[in-house]
Design a protein around this motif. Structure first.
Motif, mmCIF file in Angstrom:
data_model
loop_
_atom_site.group_PDB
_atom_site.id
_atom_site.type_symbol
_atom_site.label_atom_id
_atom_site.label_comp_id
_atom_site.label_asym_id
_atom_site.label_seq_id
_atom_site.Cartn_x
_atom_site.Cartn_y
_atom_site.Cartn_z
ATOM 1 N N UNK A 213 5.733 -11.183 2.235
ATOM 2 C CA UNK A 213 5.941 -10.228 3.331
ATOM 3 C C UNK A 213 4.618 -9.750 3.914
ATOM 4 N N UNK A 214 3.548 -9.901 3.142
ATOM 5 C CA UNK A 214 2.228 -9.514 3.638
ATOM 6 C C UNK A 214 1.598 -10.550 4.537
ATOM 7 N N UNK A 215 2.131 -11.778 4.513
ATOM 8 C CA UNK A 215 1.522 -12.852 5.304
ATOM 9 C C UNK A 215 2.469 -13.498 6.310
ATOM 10 N N UNK A 216 3.751 -13.531 6.000
ATOM 11 C CA UNK A 216 4.707 -14.170 6.901
ATOM 12 C C UNK A 216 5.146 -13.217 8.004
ATOM 13 N N UNK A 217 5.213 -13.683 9.244
ATOM 14 C CA UNK A 217 5.725 -12.823 10.319
ATOM 15 C C UNK A 217 7.228 -12.599 10.157
ATOM 16 N N UNK A 218 7.720 -11.483 10.672
ATOM 17 C CA UNK A 218 9.150 -11.180 10.681
ATOM 18 C C UNK A 218 9.781 -11.287 9.293
ATOM 19 N N UNK A 219 9.057 -10.819 8.279
ATOM 20 C CA UNK A 219 9.588 -10.860 6.919
ATOM 21 C C UNK A 219 9.660 -9.443 6.358
ATOM 22 N N UNK A 220 10.719 -9.179 5.594
ATOM 23 C CA UNK A 220 11.005 -7.811 5.145
ATOM 24 C C UNK A 220 11.500 -7.842 3.695
ATOM 25 N N UNK A 221 11.507 -6.658 3.083
ATOM 26 C CA UNK A 221 11.974 -6.540 1.703
ATOM 27 C C UNK A 221 12.918 -5.354 1.585
ATOM 28 N N UNK A 222 14.084 -5.597 0.980
ATOM 29 C CA UNK A 222 15.029 -4.519 0.703
ATOM 30 C C UNK A 222 15.034 -4.247 -0.799
ATOM 31 N N UNK A 223 14.753 -3.002 -1.221
ATOM 32 C CA UNK A 223 14.546 -2.701 -2.645
ATOM 33 C C UNK A 223 15.835 -2.488 -3.446
ATOM 34 N N UNK A 224 16.695 -3.480 -3.457
ATOM 35 C CA UNK A 224 17.944 -3.373 -4.223
ATOM 36 C C UNK A 224 17.667 -3.169 -5.708
ATOM 37 N N UNK A 225 16.692 -3.890 -6.229
ATOM 38 C CA UNK A 225 16.367 -3.794 -7.653
ATOM 39 C C UNK A 225 15.886 -2.384 -8.004
ATOM 40 N N UNK A 226 15.008 -1.840 -7.171
ATOM 41 C CA UNK A 226 14.469 -0.501 -7.437
ATOM 42 C C UNK A 226 15.559 0.571 -7.344
ATOM 43 N N UNK A 227 16.466 0.418 -6.402
ATOM 44 C CA UNK A 227 17.554 1.391 -6.260
ATOM 45 C C UNK A 227 18.423 1.385 -7.519
ATOM 46 N N UNK A 228 18.719 0.188 -8.003
ATOM 47 C CA UNK A 228 19.557 0.083 -9.201
ATOM 48 C C UNK A 228 18.849 0.663 -10.412
ATOM 49 N N UNK A 251 28.790 -0.756 -3.674
ATOM 50 C CA UNK A 251 29.126 0.018 -2.476
ATOM 51 C C UNK A 251 27.955 0.915 -2.070
ATOM 52 N N UNK A 252 27.297 1.510 -3.057
ATOM 53 C CA UNK A 252 26.147 2.372 -2.759
ATOM 54 C C UNK A 252 24.994 1.557 -2.186
ATOM 55 N N UNK A 253 24.726 0.391 -2.779
ATOM 56 C CA UNK A 253 23.659 -0.486 -2.268
ATOM 57 C C UNK A 253 23.977 -0.947 -0.845
ATOM 58 N N UNK A 254 25.242 -1.212 -0.600
ATOM 59 C CA UNK A 254 25.674 -1.600 0.750
ATOM 60 C C UNK A 254 25.417 -0.477 1.759
ATOM 61 N N UNK A 255 25.725 0.742 1.351
ATOM 62 C CA UNK A 255 25.485 1.880 2.238
ATOM 63 C C UNK A 255 23.999 2.013 2.561
ATOM 64 N N UNK A 256 23.142 1.858 1.557
ATOM 65 C CA UNK A 256 21.700 1.933 1.796
ATOM 66 C C UNK A 256 21.237 0.786 2.704
ATOM 67 N N UNK A 257 21.834 -0.385 2.495
ATOM 68 C CA UNK A 257 21.483 -1.562 3.294
ATOM 69 C C UNK A 257 21.842 -1.344 4.765
ATOM 70 N N UNK A 258 23.058 -0.910 5.015
ATOM 71 C CA UNK A 258 23.500 -0.786 6.412
ATOM 72 C C UNK A 258 22.754 0.325 7.139
ATOM 73 N N UNK A 259 22.406 1.398 6.437
ATOM 74 C CA UNK A 259 21.658 2.479 7.076
ATOM 75 C C UNK A 259 20.215 2.080 7.343
ATOM 76 N N UNK A 260 19.750 1.061 6.642
ATOM 77 C CA UNK A 260 18.388 0.576 6.842
ATOM 78 C C UNK A 260 18.304 -0.423 7.989
ATOM 79 N N UNK A 261 19.303 -1.322 8.086
ATOM 80 C CA UNK A 261 19.169 -2.456 9.001
ATOM 81 C C UNK A 261 20.147 -2.487 10.171
ATOM 82 N N UNK A 262 21.098 -1.565 10.231
ATOM 83 C CA UNK A 262 22.045 -1.578 11.347
ATOM 84 C C UNK A 262 21.552 -0.679 12.471
ATOM 85 N N UNK A 263 21.698 -1.158 13.697
ATOM 86 C CA UNK A 263 21.406 -0.322 14.853
ATOM 87 C C UNK A 263 22.481 0.760 14.958
#
Length: 332
Positions: A213-228, A251-263
């Motif tokens: 993610x530090x070198x590739x363009x348009x690359x992102x990280x979602x911290x599912x592991x850290x949340x768990x 369900x909780x991880x999904x909620x965090x995901x959608x609030x992060x990446x949904x317009x």
């Protein structure tokens, strides 16, 4: 009082919507989130090779899709009366070679076409450990319960993972410069590696993703592991096997995901669809009552409204199903 340590995630500059094409590859968690996206009628292809755990096998599957390389009988082997592929999960295994190849190649053809027009590639790494066939040195995606003596086991290094994935993603983005790549590390613990071995494995994956993610363009990280690990560390958030997230955790991880990446528009649409989907799944006490007819007419109205407001959101099948119900009702 707070009884957990919340993982802070800033709003992503990259957002997902229903016009995007998505491909989700990797461990079980890719199917958890991918399944949620599918429920919300996103255009998503989930694990065309089945569940894959290690970065090498996931990268190999992408290369096969990019080349649209079809499998032949020579790519299969027989074990315990079943035909298997070392590149696939056992869900593709079958007693008949022709059927096995048909299942494999149909998915490759469909997913290769999907890949050509992809907007978002979601990758979930599960483990840094790999199994290699001693005879060829090839990393296998699944051992299919073959004798352990046929394989050697090793842990990939950060550099090996980063280098391979730099090559794969750069090649894909050269063909499709607008491609966004979203990495996650599976929150599922691989305790067969031991508690310490699992942590080393996850740390290797995290460091490799940081490089990418530090070198590739348009690359992102979602911290599912850290949340768990930090927010949901209580065992009530685990399934009975004590390694997979429970339904509540997913369900909780999904909620965090959608609030992060949904317009904002996508959030509104998803909320509206959740209500309609719940209504469509309602089982009436009596299908012959006028109350039920009014109920399904209201559902039809809601579907027509959502189609009018969001013309790119496909509810054709749901409308057809209700029209069939109304026809049956009127024939009574």
């Amino acid at each position: 009082m707070d009884f957990s340590t919340p993982v802070k995630i800033g709003k992503s500059t990259f957002t997902l919507n229903h016009k995007h094409r998505i491909l989700s590859l990797g461990s079980c968690f890719s199917e958890n989130i991918g399944g949620k996206l599918a429920e919300q009628k996103f255009s998503i292809d989930i694990n065309p090779f089945g569940v894959l755990y290690n970065p090498c096998s996931i990268a190999s599957s992408l290369q096969i899709l990019a080349e649209k390389r079809l499998f032949t009988r020579d790519d299969l082997f027989t074990h315990q009366g079943m035909m298997h592929s070392f590149a696939h999960h056992s869900r593709f295994s079958h007693p008949d070679a022709t059927t096995c190849l048909q299942q494999i190649n149909e998915r490759i053809i469909a997913s290769s076409d999907h890949l050509l027009h992809l907007d978002c590639l979601m990758i979930t790494f599960g483990t840094a450990y790999v199994y290699r066939l001693k005879d060829t040195g090839t990393v296998v995606a699944n051992c299919h319960k073959m004798p352990e003596k046929l394989f050697s086991r090793e842990r990939l290094t950060v550099e090996e993972i980063a280098q391979e994935w730099q090559t794969v993603i750069s090649s894909l983005q050269k063909r499709n410069p607008q491609l966004n790549v979203l990495f996650t590390v599976s929150p599922i613990r691989h305790l067969k590696d031991g508690a310490h071995g699992n942590q080393i494995s996850k740390a290797t994956l995290l460091l490799a993703i940081e490089k990418l993610t530090g070198t590739l363009p348009n690359s992102y990280y979602f911290p599912a592991y850290e949340i768990m690990m930090d927010e949901l560390r209580d065992y009530r958030f685990y399934a009975p096997d004590m390694t997979h997230p429970s339904e509540t955790a997913v369900e909780y991880l999904w909620e965090r995901f959608r609030h992060t990446y949904f317009s904002e528009e996508t959030q509104l649409l998803v909320n509206a669809w959740d209500k309609i989907r719940s209504s469509l799944n309602h089982r009436p006490f009596s299908k012959e009552s006028s109350v039920y007819k009014d109920f399904i007419m209201q559902n039809l109205f809601k579907l027509e409204e959502i189609r009018k407001k969001y013309p790119y959101f496909d509810v054709t099948n749901e409308i057809a199903q209700i029209e069939t119900q109304l026809t049956a009702f009127n024939s009574i």
